[in-house]
Design an enzyme around this catalytic site. Sequence first.
Site, PDB file in Angstrom:
ATOM      1  N   SER A 128      44.662  -2.641  90.398  1.00  0.00           N
ATOM      2  CA  SER A 128      43.716  -1.536  90.324  1.00  0.00           C
ATOM      3  C   SER A 128      42.314  -2.036  89.996  1.00  0.00           C
ATOM      4  O   SER A 128      41.719  -2.777  90.761  1.00  0.00           O
ATOM      5  CB  SER A 128      44.207  -0.513  89.297  1.00  0.00           C
ATOM      6  OG  SER A 128      43.393   0.620  89.266  1.00  0.00           O
ATOM      7  N   HIS A 129      41.792  -1.651  88.823  1.00  0.00           N
ATOM      8  CA  HIS A 129      40.419  -1.988  88.448  1.00  0.00           C
ATOM      9  C   HIS A 129      40.330  -3.257  87.611  1.00  0.00           C
ATOM     10  O   HIS A 129      39.221  -3.667  87.249  1.00  0.00           O
ATOM     11  CB  HIS A 129      39.823  -0.843  87.635  1.00  0.00           C
ATOM     12  CG  HIS A 129      40.518  -0.626  86.316  1.00  0.00           C
ATOM     13  ND1 HIS A 129      41.723   0.034  86.236  1.00  0.00           N
ATOM     14  CD2 HIS A 129      40.204  -0.998  85.055  1.00  0.00           C
ATOM     15  CE1 HIS A 129      42.107   0.064  84.973  1.00  0.00           C
ATOM     16  NE2 HIS A 129      41.203  -0.545  84.235  1.00  0.00           N
ATOM     17  N   ASP A 189      42.145  -0.271  94.140  1.00  0.00           N
ATOM     18  CA  ASP A 189      43.231   0.114  95.043  1.00  0.00           C
ATOM     19  C   ASP A 189      43.008   1.492  95.648  1.00  0.00           C
ATOM     20  O   ASP A 189      43.884   2.023  96.343  1.00  0.00           O
ATOM     21  CB  ASP A 189      44.588   0.033  94.349  1.00  0.00           C
ATOM     22  CG  ASP A 189      44.702   0.933  93.126  1.00  0.00           C
ATOM     23  OD1 ASP A 189      43.665   1.265  92.525  1.00  0.00           O
ATOM     24  OD2 ASP A 189      45.833   1.286  92.745  1.00  0.00           O
ATOM     25  N   HIS A 207      42.245  10.250  88.262  1.00  0.00           N
ATOM     26  CA  HIS A 207      43.478  10.325  89.044  1.00  0.00           C
ATOM     27  C   HIS A 207      43.769  11.800  89.304  1.00  0.00           C
ATOM     28  O   HIS A 207      43.721  12.619  88.382  1.00  0.00           O
ATOM     29  CB  HIS A 207      44.658   9.722  88.276  1.00  0.00           C
ATOM     30  CG  HIS A 207      44.688   8.230  88.269  1.00  0.00           C
ATOM     31  ND1 HIS A 207      45.030   7.493  89.380  1.00  0.00           N
ATOM     32  CD2 HIS A 207      44.450   7.330  87.281  1.00  0.00           C
ATOM     33  CE1 HIS A 207      45.000   6.201  89.076  1.00  0.00           C
ATOM     34  NE2 HIS A 207      44.639   6.073  87.821  1.00  0.00           N
ATOM     35  N   ASP A 252      42.975   4.503  94.635  1.00  0.00           N
ATOM     36  CA  ASP A 252      43.702   5.723  94.291  1.00  0.00           C
ATOM     37  C   ASP A 252      42.864   6.613  93.377  1.00  0.00           C
ATOM     38  O   ASP A 252      43.157   7.792  93.220  1.00  0.00           O
ATOM     39  CB  ASP A 252      45.068   5.417  93.667  1.00  0.00           C
ATOM     40  CG  ASP A 252      44.984   4.635  92.366  1.00  0.00           C
ATOM     41  OD1 ASP A 252      43.906   4.087  92.053  1.00  0.00           O
ATOM     42  OD2 ASP A 252      46.013   4.550  91.666  1.00  0.00           O
ATOM     43  N   ARG A 253      41.804   6.049  92.765  1.00  0.00           N
ATOM     44  CA  ARG A 253      40.896   6.851  91.943  1.00  0.00           C
ATOM     45  C   ARG A 253      39.564   7.004  92.656  1.00  0.00           C
ATOM     46  O   ARG A 253      39.094   6.082  93.325  1.00  0.00           O
ATOM     47  CB  ARG A 253      40.655   6.183  90.590  1.00  0.00           C
ATOM     48  CG  ARG A 253      41.814   6.275  89.641  1.00  0.00           C
ATOM     49  CD  ARG A 253      41.413   5.842  88.255  1.00  0.00           C
ATOM     50  NE  ARG A 253      40.965   4.463  88.211  1.00  0.00           N
ATOM     51  CZ  ARG A 253      40.222   3.950  87.245  1.00  0.00           C
ATOM     52  NH1 ARG A 253      39.796   4.709  86.258  1.00  0.00           N
ATOM     53  NH2 ARG A 253      39.871   2.679  87.270  1.00  0.00           N
ATOM     54  N   ARG A 303      51.983  -5.559  85.173  1.00  0.00           N
ATOM     55  CA  ARG A 303      50.631  -6.081  85.363  1.00  0.00           C
ATOM     56  C   ARG A 303      50.409  -7.308  84.501  1.00  0.00           C
ATOM     57  O   ARG A 303      50.822  -7.328  83.337  1.00  0.00           O
ATOM     58  CB  ARG A 303      49.589  -5.006  85.023  1.00  0.00           C
ATOM     59  CG  ARG A 303      48.234  -5.228  85.645  1.00  0.00           C
ATOM     60  CD  ARG A 303      47.316  -4.052  85.424  1.00  0.00           C
ATOM     61  NE  ARG A 303      47.797  -2.814  86.021  1.00  0.00           N
ATOM     62  CZ  ARG A 303      47.029  -1.750  86.223  1.00  0.00           C
ATOM     63  NH1 ARG A 303      45.756  -1.785  85.887  1.00  0.00           N
ATOM     64  NH2 ARG A 303      47.527  -0.654  86.764  1.00  0.00           N
ATOM     65  N   LYS A 328      53.054  -1.473  91.270  1.00  0.00           N
ATOM     66  CA  LYS A 328      53.345  -0.065  91.027  1.00  0.00           C
ATOM     67  C   LYS A 328      54.578   0.291  91.858  1.00  0.00           C
ATOM     68  O   LYS A 328      54.593   0.076  93.072  1.00  0.00           O
ATOM     69  CB  LYS A 328      52.159   0.815  91.415  1.00  0.00           C
ATOM     70  CG  LYS A 328      50.921   0.589  90.551  1.00  0.00           C
ATOM     71  CD  LYS A 328      49.778   1.505  90.967  1.00  0.00           C
ATOM     72  CE  LYS A 328      48.567   1.304  90.074  1.00  0.00           C
ATOM     73  NZ  LYS A 328      47.421   2.186  90.456  1.00  0.00           N
ATOM     74  N   ASP A 385      38.033   2.918  93.014  1.00  0.00           N
ATOM     75  CA  ASP A 385      38.451   1.728  92.297  1.00  0.00           C
ATOM     76  C   ASP A 385      39.113   0.752  93.265  1.00  0.00           C
ATOM     77  O   ASP A 385      39.160   0.989  94.481  1.00  0.00           O
ATOM     78  CB  ASP A 385      39.357   2.077  91.116  1.00  0.00           C
ATOM     79  CG  ASP A 385      40.702   2.654  91.523  1.00  0.00           C
ATOM     80  OD1 ASP A 385      40.866   3.029  92.702  1.00  0.00           O
ATOM     81  OD2 ASP A 385      41.601   2.722  90.665  1.00  0.00           O
TER      82      ASP A 385
END
Length: 451
Positions: free
Chosen positions: A100-101, A242, A327, A244-245, A14, A110, A240
């Site tokens: 992500s966020h 992407d 998560h 995933d959360r 990242r 990832k 978020d």
Amino acid sequence: MSDLSGIVKAYDIRGVVGEQLNADIVRDFGAAFALLIKPDSPSVVVGHDMRDSSPGLAAAFADGVTSQGLDVVSIGLASTDQLYFASGSLNMPGAMFTASHNPAQYNGIKLCRSGAAPVGQDSGLAEIRDTVEQGVPSFAGQPGKVTQRETLGDYASYLRELVDLSGNRPLKVVVDAGNGMGGHTVPKVFEGSTVEIVPMYFELDGSFPNHEANPLDPANLVDLQAKVRAVGADAGLAFDGDADRCFVVDERGEPVSPSAVTALVAVRELAKEPGGTIIHNLITSKAVPEIVAEHGGKPVRTRVGHSFIKEKMAETGAIFGGEHSAHYYFRDFWRADTGMLAALHVLAALGEQDGPLSELTVSYQRYAASGEINSTVRDQVASQIAVKDAFSGRNGVTVDELDGLTVELADGSWFNLRASNTEPLLRLNVEAADAAAVDALADEVLAIVRA
């Protein structure tokens, strides 16, 4: 030799686009990843989020993979858990382009092996970093090919097979996608269900024009909370960037702790498999292991981070795992994290009874918590040592350093202080019997950290 320590994190890559990440270095990451997984797989599946830089970086990564003779299956726009679904169902290693966020100027990668198995520092990331730093060797053979594949429909169908909402009472649910990938996945997942979706910020926009796509920050829940109350919804969901959360609010607009969601889903999974193992990270509420044990399950504590959770799930055969960062990991989803599946469990539990969400979740929320408190400090290690020295000599205090510093006091209150895996911050989480005790303990720790 370039130093990539600033962007190769504990379990992903990242950095700031144009400064730390560009097409050339991402191409090298693709080639290095291909070398890592070449003995086990001839193909890699690649997806990306809605950030402006994501399509170009994903294409550069694909160039790197194919330069080593492997093929790429591109699924285009995807949530991270959609990429994990593709990796699992196609049995291919995968790469997801997302930060992500993080703010708009960031991006990242990832990575996973076939079956969505994690790639972290100890399972491939360090090797990838070394390969790129030392120079990726060229490949003299035939380059691979890139093909396109649609997976959104199959992903949605698979989730609906795992949690069936069709027999439940109708629900009205506000969803704040934060201009992230939830706007891509939610309509398909809930298509034809008994859930009426009230959409907020479903337009895909990597500049995040409405608010940051980080539902753990209370400021980013304000719009969702107001909308839930305004339309009389049964619940609210916030994803978020992407997707995933997933963060949950009840019918009053009050946040439901991710630890409470972990406990609720754990109870549902244990009903299907009595005696099963449930993973919880060390900053989840101590109510989680208590509730798991009360329902005949075996709670197992682990450090923070998806690669660590997935490895522990594989080691123990756990059926489910949860983190306080929202998560949620499922054995039935290749041990990968999917906030969408957790949300389906919450809505299924709500729809199977007549009461409101606030009543359903109250038994899972036993203690008061601070939420995550971030501090920027000059020396993260020195700050943690100072806190340890201040608390470790007290009567009844226990200290462990599984991940950062966790201190439990004689009265049962506790805190964890750890360095972020993705940002230059110290993160503090405090839990105690009531809000006053939480505030007092947090103030005491922060006075040392920020001195």
